[in-house]
Design a protein around this motif. Structure first.
Motif, mmCIF file in Angstrom:
data_model
loop_
_atom_site.group_PDB
_atom_site.id
_atom_site.type_symbol
_atom_site.label_atom_id
_atom_site.label_comp_id
_atom_site.label_asym_id
_atom_site.label_seq_id
_atom_site.Cartn_x
_atom_site.Cartn_y
_atom_site.Cartn_z
ATOM 1 N N GLN A 84 0.831 -1.205 0.000
ATOM 2 C CA GLN A 84 0.000 0.000 0.000
ATOM 3 C C GLN A 84 0.867 1.257 0.000
ATOM 4 O O GLN A 84 1.946 1.285 0.582
ATOM 5 C CB GLN A 84 -0.898 0.027 1.244
ATOM 6 C CG GLN A 84 -1.890 -1.112 1.321
ATOM 7 C CD GLN A 84 -2.694 -1.076 2.613
ATOM 8 O OE1 GLN A 84 -2.232 -0.572 3.639
ATOM 9 N NE2 GLN A 84 -3.911 -1.606 2.569
ATOM 10 N N ARG A 88 -2.216 5.333 2.405
ATOM 11 C CA ARG A 88 -3.186 4.351 2.883
ATOM 12 C C ARG A 88 -2.723 3.674 4.175
ATOM 13 O O ARG A 88 -3.515 3.454 5.092
ATOM 14 C CB ARG A 88 -3.457 3.291 1.812
ATOM 15 C CG ARG A 88 -4.671 2.409 2.148
ATOM 16 C CD ARG A 88 -4.934 1.359 1.084
ATOM 17 N NE ARG A 88 -5.105 1.925 -0.241
ATOM 18 C CZ ARG A 88 -6.239 2.458 -0.710
ATOM 19 N NH1 ARG A 88 -7.295 2.536 0.087
ATOM 20 N NH2 ARG A 88 -6.312 2.924 -1.941
ATOM 21 N N ASN A 89 -1.438 3.314 4.266
ATOM 22 C CA ASN A 89 -0.997 2.603 5.479
ATOM 23 C C ASN A 89 -0.597 3.545 6.608
ATOM 24 O O ASN A 89 -0.392 3.104 7.740
ATOM 25 C CB ASN A 89 0.148 1.629 5.159
ATOM 26 C CG ASN A 89 1.419 2.305 4.669
ATOM 27 O OD1 ASN A 89 1.850 3.320 5.212
ATOM 28 N ND2 ASN A 89 2.055 1.737 3.640
ATOM 29 N N ASP A 365 -2.558 -1.366 -3.546
ATOM 30 C CA ASP A 365 -2.522 -0.198 -4.432
ATOM 31 C C ASP A 365 -1.783 -0.461 -5.732
ATOM 32 O O ASP A 365 -1.816 0.380 -6.637
ATOM 33 C CB ASP A 365 -1.868 0.984 -3.702
ATOM 34 C CG ASP A 365 -2.766 1.568 -2.623
ATOM 35 O OD1 ASP A 365 -3.992 1.662 -2.866
ATOM 36 O OD2 ASP A 365 -2.260 1.903 -1.548
ATOM 37 N N ALA A 469 -8.057 7.817 -0.127
ATOM 38 C CA ALA A 469 -7.306 7.189 0.958
ATOM 39 C C ALA A 469 -7.621 7.810 2.317
ATOM 40 O O ALA A 469 -7.047 7.391 3.329
ATOM 41 C CB ALA A 469 -5.811 7.291 0.682
#
Length: 499
Positions: A84, A88-89, A365, A469
């Motif tokens: 990712q 996102r993370n 992703d 995101a």
């Protein structure tokens, strides 16, 4: 049982064994170096250091010219394991925490420990029947599970690893050492030797060429004899460290061949971020600072030209890295791919190789690179956006809160409220920059005013990606103190939230 029937059964058993071996997924060796720039390999135009082993790996495999990671250590490692983007993370900052809480633009809080419940690439490959191992730099936790130097063996299973090598002994970081490239390579080969009955995945995470750079004395002497000194760019010890990396790759490949595993192994080689062109002395900006502060250069390491800047920067020198993949048994040799790709693509590629369906509820992703590698083209990659999200300050590299997007040849950068220009001069104010990388690899010709339609389209895509995101656009800092704006601290103020 008659002799003829016995013969038939033996033939069938042999055929079944051969077919099973043919159908078995490949081993995967993921090699990550630290701070190794795009131009340090001969096959990427490097002139100072011979890299015959990496050049041969590229000749036997596929070399990507436009491969991206993030601009620093922790974020790329989180990206590789999660599949990712940082947006996102949540791990877009080096850990443990430090920041500039009184700067002009607010810093967006980040995840400070890689979570145990994250379905890592290793955990998912283990579900697919792989034996998994790791050796070397971790830098995704600080505390009970691991630290900068290593994932603790007793915590390995929490992150999907069957094996974690012990922490690299500190003697390897001392002058004359090699930051463990040989020791870690031996750990990898030892793991392979013990785990050949099943497909395996190994994450070989080197400490070289991160500072403080050390290198074997005989290699350092070699470059001193060629006229290189302690002054940069291209210091003797730095060049020696780069050669040590290449020698370790030669040792790794020779070991895999000796163990009979080379033909059955996919080797993935890349760096965690761009090379260190220069490191800046942010202490020169601490209070009181002048009205138009300028960062002083602390140390030069390696000239990243034609790429602009280096580690920590959102320009190409910070985020574009060498990426070589090789699978002698099935993938083509000597292919060069110019399609832009990103580290997020490696997890789905490994899952495809393993015949593994990614777990639900953990979006990836990236895209599988297999068709791009075998055919040289894949319509899925046409105009696929590549993102960077760095809503933080890191003054060692002149980084201020920013984000970028690349689509095709065009790259747009948004500085959310301030920046340091090409001469390291501080410039307040929001700014958009646009570059055509096919014509301007060094990012010198800003097209944002002459191509407004392209600029606005990419800016919308960048913002839409951030919205998808669920990350914010940093605004002006309500705690801004001009006299302390460039003060970096590890003491987290009580107003800094934890995501």
């Amino acid at each position: 049982m008659t002799g003829s029937l016995r013969s038939i059964l033996l033939v069938l058993l042999f055929a079944t064994s051969v077919c099973a071996k043919e159908a078995s997924p490949p081993n995967i060796m993921l090699v990550l170096t630290d701070d190794q720039g795009w131009t340090t390999l001969g096959c990427y135009g490097g002139k100072h250091v011979p890299t015959p082993n990496l050049d041969q790996l590229a000749a036997d495999g596929v070399r990507f010219t436009d491969a991206y990671v993030t601009s620093q250590c922790t974020p790329t490692r989180a990206t590789l394991l999660s599949g990712q983007y940082t947006k996102r993370n949540g791990m877009w900052h080096v850990i443990p925490w430090y920041g500039c809480p009184w700067a002009r633009v607010e810093e967006v809080p980040f995840v400070e420990q890689f979570p145990r419940d994250q379905p890592t690439i290793a955990a998912q490959l283990r579900q697919a029947g792989y034996t998994t191992g790791i050796a070397g730099k971790w830098h995704l936790n600080h505390g009970v599970d691991g630290n900068y130097n290593a994932l603790k063996p007793e915590s390995a299973a929490h992150y999907g690893f069957d094996f974690a090598a012990p922490e690299l002994p500190q003697e390897h970081f001392q002058p004359g050492g090699d930051r463990g490239v040989n020791w870690l390579t031996d750990q990898a080969l030892g793991f392979v030797e013990q785990n050949r009955e099943r497909p395996w995945f190994f994450y070989l995470s080197h400490h070289m060429i991160h500072g403080k750079v050390v290198a074997p004395k005989q290699l350092e002497d070699k470059y001193r004899q060629q006229g290189y000194t302690d002054e940069g760019p291209n210091r003797a010890v730095y060049l020696a460290g780069l050669e040590a990396i290449d020698l370790s790759i030669g040792k790794l490949i020779a070991g895999l061949k000796e163990l009979g595993e080379y033909e059955e192994t996919v080797i993935i080689f890349l760096s965690d971020n761009g090379g260190i062109d220069w490191r800046l002395d942010h202490r020169s900006l601490e209070q009181p600072h002048p009205d138009a502060p300028k960062l002083a250069v602390d140390i030069y390491e390696y000239d990243n030209a034609p790429l602009r800047a280096g580690k920590g920067s959102i320009y190409e020198g910070g985020v574009r890295v060498p990426l070589i993949v090789s699978w002698p048994k099935k993938w083509p040799a000597g292919k060069v791919i110019q399609t832009p790709v990103h580290a997020v693509d490696l997890a789905p590629t490994c899952f495809q190789l393993a015949g593994h369906k990614p777990v639900e509820g953990h979006p990836l992703d990236g895209l599988d690179l297999s068709e791009l590698i075998t055919k040289g083209t894949d319509p899925s990659f046409t105009d696929r956006p590549i993102y960077q999200y760095s809503p933080i300050y890191d003054l060692n590299w002149g980084l201020t809160p920013c984000a970028s997007i690349r689509v095709g040849d065009f790259k747009l950068i948004e500085f959310f409220g301030d920046r340091f220009d090409g001469s390291h001069q501080y410039v307040p104010g929001h700014r958009i920059e646009l570059y055509n990388l096919s014509r301007d690899l060094s990012e010198q010709n800003d097209l944002s005013q002459t191509m407004p339609a392209v600029r606005d389209k990419l800016l919308k895509q960048l913002r839409d990606g951030m919205h998808e995101a669920e990350v914010s656009v940093p605004g002006l800092n309500s705690h801004y103190q001009p006299a302390r704006a460039f003060e970096t601290t590890r003491a987290k103020p009580d107003w800094v939230a934890v995501p």
